[in-house]
Design a protein around this motif. Structure first.
Motif, short mmCIF file in Angstrom:
data_model
loop_
_atom_site.label_atom_id
_atom_site.label_comp_id
_atom_site.label_asym_id
_atom_site.label_seq_id
_atom_site.Cartn_x
_atom_site.Cartn_y
_atom_site.Cartn_z
N CYS B 8 0.93 -1.15 -0.18
CA CYS B 8 -0.28 0.28 0.37
C CYS B 8 0.59 1.18 -0.53
O CYS B 8 0.24 1.99 -0.75
CB CYS B 8 -1.04 -0.36 1.55
SG CYS B 8 -2.52 1.22 1.57
N CYS B 12 0.75 4.27 -2.45
CA CYS B 12 0.81 5.27 -2.16
C CYS B 12 1.40 6.59 -2.75
O CYS B 12 1.65 7.78 -3.27
CB CYS B 12 0.32 5.91 -0.94
SG CYS B 12 -1.03 5.00 -0.03
N CYS B 15 1.08 7.01 -6.60
CA CYS B 15 0.18 7.82 -6.98
C CYS B 15 0.30 9.94 -5.96
O CYS B 15 0.00 9.81 -7.57
CB CYS B 15 -1.34 7.13 -5.87
SG CYS B 15 -2.58 8.17 -6.22
N MET B 16 0.78 9.36 -5.58
CA MET B 16 1.64 10.92 -4.73
C MET B 16 1.88 11.38 -6.11
O MET B 16 2.11 13.01 -7.21
CB MET B 16 2.60 11.30 -3.98
CG MET B 16 2.96 12.58 -3.24
SD MET B 16 3.64 12.15 -1.66
CE MET B 16 4.87 11.45 -2.50
N CYS B 45 -5.57 14.92 -3.83
CA CYS B 45 -4.81 13.14 -4.03
C CYS B 45 -3.85 12.95 -4.23
O CYS B 45 -3.21 12.65 -2.86
CB CYS B 45 -5.45 12.77 -5.65
SG CYS B 45 -4.98 11.10 -5.30
N CYS B 49 -2.29 11.06 -0.37
CA CYS B 49 -1.72 9.70 -0.38
C CYS B 49 -0.13 9.89 1.07
O CYS B 49 0.07 8.87 1.55
CB CYS B 49 -0.70 10.03 -1.49
SG CYS B 49 -1.94 9.46 -2.85
N CYS B 67 -6.91 5.83 4.87
CA CYS B 67 -6.37 5.07 4.27
C CYS B 67 -7.92 4.72 3.13
O CYS B 67 -8.29 4.60 2.33
CB CYS B 67 -5.65 3.38 3.93
SG CYS B 67 -4.25 3.49 4.10
N CYS B 70 -8.30 7.96 1.50
CA CYS B 70 -7.42 7.77 0.91
C CYS B 70 -8.14 7.28 -0.80
O CYS B 70 -8.05 7.79 -1.91
CB CYS B 70 -5.32 7.74 0.82
SG CYS B 70 -4.86 8.02 -0.33
N CYS B 74 -8.70 8.94 -4.08
CA CYS B 74 -7.61 8.45 -5.23
C CYS B 74 -9.01 8.05 -6.11
O CYS B 74 -8.67 8.30 -7.57
CB CYS B 74 -7.29 6.72 -4.64
SG CYS B 74 -5.43 7.48 -4.15
N CYS B 96 -3.80 6.17 -9.72
CA CYS B 96 -4.53 6.50 -8.42
C CYS B 96 -5.86 5.53 -8.32
O CYS B 96 -6.43 5.06 -7.28
CB CYS B 96 -5.56 7.37 -9.44
SG CYS B 96 -4.91 8.78 -8.94
N CYS B 99 -3.64 2.71 -6.30
CA CYS B 99 -3.74 3.44 -5.26
C CYS B 99 -4.80 3.08 -4.54
O CYS B 99 -4.94 2.24 -3.27
CB CYS B 99 -3.04 4.18 -5.10
SG CYS B 99 -2.77 5.03 -3.24
N CYS B 103 -5.36 0.86 -1.31
CA CYS B 103 -5.83 1.45 -0.18
C CYS B 103 -7.35 0.96 0.68
O CYS B 103 -7.58 0.30 1.84
CB CYS B 103 -6.66 2.39 -0.02
SG CYS B 103 -4.88 3.97 0.05
#
Lengths: 108, 108, 108, 108
Positions: B8, B12, B15-16, B45, B49, B67, B70, B74, B96, B99, B103
């Motif tokens: 996870c 993240c 995704c970040m 987002c 993240c 999460c 999140c 996402c 996204c 992620c 999450c």
């Protein structure tokens, strides 16, 4: 709380609010393209103000250095905002310059 | 580190990165107005993240709840990004959704 | 993404993870009092690494200045951590010094 | 600014300040070990308050969900803080419960 920080924290809180509000308002303007620089700097400025507030409120050994950087970002954001006639930009510019001044004083 | 979080955290982080890159790229597109929703959600987002990563890496008692939130953000960001043909938007949508899936698994 | 930032982002991500893990581990040590300085600096360091990552990933005009500040905080955190024999502190010190070096290079 | 958020933003700002101050004070107490839970929750709470403030000030579509999570973390932090007799803990507990109440109202 450490009272030497009081005025600076207050200025950072007001600047953060003005920047977050200006960011939201710029994204809703008809001509967003013209506001791209403002959107970017509003975000940077709100984020560094948040970090400066946290550092002062928790007596960080780096509070002064963070405020020095905050002053630089506030000035850049204020200079960008004052170019635009929108009320939210003008108010944001004012809040940025006041915050830059308080941060400079503290970092000196 | 707590290994239940490993997959996870990785999702993240990716995704970040995709969101921060998409945010920057959207602000440089010719038609920024069309990208306003994307800019806003990329920022939201990337920020959630970052908080989710911090909460997992520091074993926060609220890691699962963070999460869960999140995952919701996402999904919203992925749904907005996939509407746009830009390469940075399409890649961001993929990151996204991946992620959001990780999450959700963690929060379950 | 901007490739000049690649190595520095990687070092910041590893440092942030090491600091968040060390922060959590210090709070669980028997003698927390001895770890107070480490807890404080782990938090500062993880937070500035997160900001540095965001600034580089989104091509902030202030990425270099933020990395300069990040280098200073990483060094302070590394110097505190290396005083303690715990494995998490020793590993954190290493990650901090490596990150400081990458941030210095970038800011130069 | 969106006035439906006004009271909640005010409560979050006060809670964030109380948590950051309590965090700093706990790290300076003689018996830090007893304060480990408080230090951890002060940090979580200050960070989620900061995110809630940002989300409300920028009219995030996730402001309500973030405030719901903020309410949960404020309650956990308030419950931990009120166990300790230190003035900073008692004041922090009060600010946390007031903030939880405002966040619950907003999220409803």
């Amino acid at each position: 709380m450490n009272t030497i920080y009081e005025e600076c924290i207050k200025a950072c809180i007001e600047c953060m609010e003005a920047c977050n509000h200006c960011y939201d308002s710029c994204l809703k303007e008809e001509d967003v393209s013209m506001m791209a620089g403002c959107i970017r700097l509003d975000r940077e400025c709100a984020d560094i103000c948040a970090l400066a507030i946290k550092s002062m409120q928790s007596n960080s050994p780096f509070a002064k250095q963070i405020c020095q950087l905050c002053a630089d970002i506030c000035e850049a954001c204020g200079n960008e905002c004052k170019k635009h006639e929108h009320d939210h930009c003008q108010k944001c510019a004012e809040a940025c310059f006041r915050c830059a001044e308080e941060c400079h004083k503290l970092a000196a």
